[in-house]
Design a protein around this motif. Structure first.
Motif, PDB file in Angstrom:
ATOM      1  N   GLY A  35       0.817  -1.198   0.000  1.00 55.26           N
ATOM      2  CA  GLY A  35       0.000   0.000   0.000  1.00 55.26           C
ATOM      3  C   GLY A  35       0.858   1.258   0.000  1.00 55.26           C
ATOM      4  N   ILE A  36       0.199   2.397   0.117  1.00 59.10           N
ATOM      5  CA  ILE A  36       0.855   3.705   0.050  1.00 59.10           C
ATOM      6  C   ILE A  36       0.482   4.521   1.279  1.00 59.10           C
ATOM      7  N   SER A  37       1.427   5.299   1.773  1.00 53.88           N
ATOM      8  CA  SER A  37       1.165   6.221   2.874  1.00 53.88           C
ATOM      9  C   SER A  37       0.625   7.541   2.330  1.00 53.88           C
ATOM     10  N   SER A  38      -0.330   8.117   3.046  1.00 55.29           N
ATOM     11  CA  SER A  38      -0.871   9.419   2.632  1.00 55.29           C
ATOM     12  C   SER A  38       0.135  10.549   2.849  1.00 55.29           C
ATOM     13  N   LEU A  39       1.317  10.210   3.392  1.00 51.93           N
ATOM     14  CA  LEU A  39       2.369  11.203   3.587  1.00 51.93           C
ATOM     15  C   LEU A  39       2.678  11.955   2.294  1.00 51.93           C
ATOM     16  N   CYS A  40       2.586  11.268   1.168  1.00 48.69           N
ATOM     17  CA  CYS A  40       2.927  11.902  -0.117  1.00 48.69           C
ATOM     18  C   CYS A  40       1.913  12.967  -0.531  1.00 48.69           C
ATOM     19  N   PHE A  41       0.779  12.995   0.151  1.00 47.23           N
ATOM     20  CA  PHE A  41      -0.249  14.003  -0.140  1.00 47.23           C
ATOM     21  C   PHE A  41      -0.479  14.945   1.039  1.00 47.23           C
ATOM     22  N   LEU A  42       0.445  14.973   1.987  1.00 43.64           N
ATOM     23  CA  LEU A  42       0.163  15.643   3.254  1.00 43.64           C
ATOM     24  C   LEU A  42      -0.075  17.147   3.115  1.00 43.64           C
ATOM     25  N   ARG A  43       0.379  17.742   2.019  1.00 39.27           N
ATOM     26  CA  ARG A  43       0.131  19.174   1.815  1.00 39.27           C
ATOM     27  C   ARG A  43      -1.291  19.450   1.312  1.00 39.27           C
ATOM     28  N   ARG A  44      -1.997  18.402   0.957  1.00 39.80           N
ATOM     29  CA  ARG A  44      -3.363  18.561   0.450  1.00 39.80           C
ATOM     30  C   ARG A  44      -4.364  17.998   1.460  1.00 39.80           C
ATOM     31  N   PRO A  45      -5.509  18.647   1.653  1.00 31.72           N
ATOM     32  CA  PRO A  45      -6.508  18.125   2.591  1.00 31.72           C
ATOM     33  C   PRO A  45      -6.920  16.705   2.224  1.00 31.72           C
ATOM     34  N   LEU A  46      -7.095  15.881   3.215  1.00 31.53           N
ATOM     35  CA  LEU A  46      -7.437  14.479   2.985  1.00 31.53           C
ATOM     36  C   LEU A  46      -8.719  14.344   2.163  1.00 31.53           C
ATOM     37  N   ASP A  47      -9.686  15.219   2.412  1.00 31.71           N
ATOM     38  CA  ASP A  47     -10.964  15.150   1.692  1.00 31.71           C
ATOM     39  C   ASP A  47     -10.773  15.314   0.180  1.00 31.71           C
ATOM     40  N   GLU A  62      -2.326  13.373  10.920  1.00 30.35           N
ATOM     41  CA  GLU A  62      -1.440  14.510  11.184  1.00 30.35           C
ATOM     42  C   GLU A  62      -1.741  15.618  10.182  1.00 30.35           C
ATOM     43  N   GLY A  63      -1.575  16.864  10.596  1.00 31.25           N
ATOM     44  CA  GLY A  63      -1.707  17.986   9.676  1.00 31.25           C
ATOM     45  C   GLY A  63      -3.046  18.019   8.958  1.00 31.25           C
ATOM     46  N   ALA A  64      -2.994  18.117   7.628  1.00 27.48           N
ATOM     47  CA  ALA A  64      -4.210  18.206   6.818  1.00 27.48           C
ATOM     48  C   ALA A  64      -4.944  16.877   6.706  1.00 27.48           C
ATOM     49  N   HIS A  65      -4.394  15.816   7.321  1.00 25.71           N
ATOM     50  CA  HIS A  65      -5.021  14.494   7.254  1.00 25.71           C
ATOM     51  C   HIS A  65      -5.533  14.021   8.614  1.00 25.71           C
ATOM     52  N   VAL A  66      -5.588  14.910   9.597  1.00 26.79           N
ATOM     53  CA  VAL A  66      -6.077  14.533  10.925  1.00 26.79           C
ATOM     54  C   VAL A  66      -7.473  13.930  10.795  1.00 26.79           C
ATOM     55  N   THR A 126      -4.456   1.326   7.325  1.00 24.72           N
ATOM     56  CA  THR A 126      -3.750   1.366   8.596  1.00 24.72           C
ATOM     57  C   THR A 126      -3.656   2.852   8.933  1.00 24.72           C
ATOM     58  N   VAL A 127      -3.301   3.167  10.170  1.00 25.09           N
ATOM     59  CA  VAL A 127      -3.201   4.562  10.588  1.00 25.09           C
ATOM     60  C   VAL A 127      -1.851   4.810  11.234  1.00 25.09           C
ATOM     61  N   HIS A 128      -1.217   5.912  10.841  1.00 19.63           N
ATOM     62  CA  HIS A 128       0.023   6.354  11.486  1.00 19.63           C
ATOM     63  C   HIS A 128      -0.351   7.419  12.505  1.00 19.63           C
ATOM     64  N   GLY A 129      -0.065   7.143  13.777  1.00 19.67           N
ATOM     65  CA  GLY A 129      -0.394   8.078  14.840  1.00 19.67           C
ATOM     66  C   GLY A 129       0.388   9.374  14.749  1.00 19.67           C
TER      67      GLY A 129
END
Length: 257
Positions: free
Chosen positions: A4-16, A34-38, A55-58
């Motif tokens: 799978g892929i971590s959403s870290l690569c999109f962290l500057r963009r809102p998760l929505d 974290e950040g825009a992905h809380v 999965t979730v990274h705390g």
């Protein structure tokens, strides 16, 4: 084994705003809480509608499981437990934790710092166990308290709870122990997750596979030898690197099978 892929690569963009892209790119994602992905209830509702696996990274910014300060300890426990609860609500059964950062005060009380770290994670583990969530403790680089595989093994032994396992971050491992992947074998029954990214052995740059100095063929051989059945999460800063790495990893892995 799933990749799978971590959403870290999109962290500057809102998760929505990236949910549609997530559906297109991979059936498995690690959401960085974290950040825009809380995570919150509305985002959890939207993510669950996708049918993807998570999965979730705390949280990892400005928090520390090894804090000696009682007021901070209470605040951090509340933050971490909320993240674990959100992982549970998302039906994510693995929650990744950066366990213990050296602090200026800890310099004067190193044994107390390690003791507080252990007690903190045990409290989180009891909470996570009741929700059916496994805590995956990640190996770190400086100033982390758990950097070497030997330190991870000792920490998990001291925890002694089935709800606490290991997340082996290969980029961090390479900075600390280079290409000595055979050392990972002692944890074969305790690893539930690998974080994959490349670097030059000095900087934690989260590059795509093949863009640094890591011996990926040797690592994949090790993963096969230990009969790993958990998740491989691509944790890059760049979405292009994540996409390219996913294709490369699938090609390399299935070629070796």
């Amino acid at each position: 084994m799933k990749i799978g892929i971590s959403s870290l690569c999109f962290l500057r963009r809102p998760l929505d705003n990236i949910i549609k892209i997530m559906i297109e790119e991979s059936p498995l994602w690690e959401v960085v809480d974290e950040g825009a992905h809380v995570l919150n209830r509305e985002r959890i509702r939207k993510l669950k509608k996708t049918g993807l696996e998570f999965t979730v990274h705390g949280r990892f910014s400005d928090v520390n499981t090894a804090t000696i300060m009682s007021d901070l300890r209470k605040a951090f426990l509340k933050i971490y437990k909320k993240s674990i609860k959100n992982a549970y609500l998302l039906d994510a059964r693995i929650w990744v934790l950066h366990a213990g950062i050296k602090s200026p005060l800890g310099f004067f009380y190193p044994e107390l710092e390690r003791k507080m770290n252990l007690e903190f994670v045990k409290e989180l583990a009891r909470y996570a166990y009741d929700l059916g969530v496994t805590i995956a403790v990640e190996n770190m680089i400086e100033p982390g308290l758990i950097r070497k595989i030997s330190e991870m093994k000792e920490f998990l032994s001291n925890i002694g709870l089935e709800s606490v396992k290991a997340c082996i971050d290969i980029g961090h491992f390479f900075i600390v122990e280079k290409n000595a992947f055979e050392r990972i074998g002692v944890l074969r029954d305790q690893i539930v997750l690998f974080h994959l990214h490349d670097n030059d052995g000095v900087n934690d740059s989260h590059l795509g596979i093949g863009k640094g100095l890591i011996n990926w063929d040797k690592l994949l051989d090790l993963i096969s030898e230990i009969h790993f059945r958990g998740n491989l999460i691509l944790e890059m800063y760049s979405v292009e690197d994540a996409r390219d790495s996913l294709r490369m990893l699938l090609r390399k892995y299935y070629k070796k099978r």
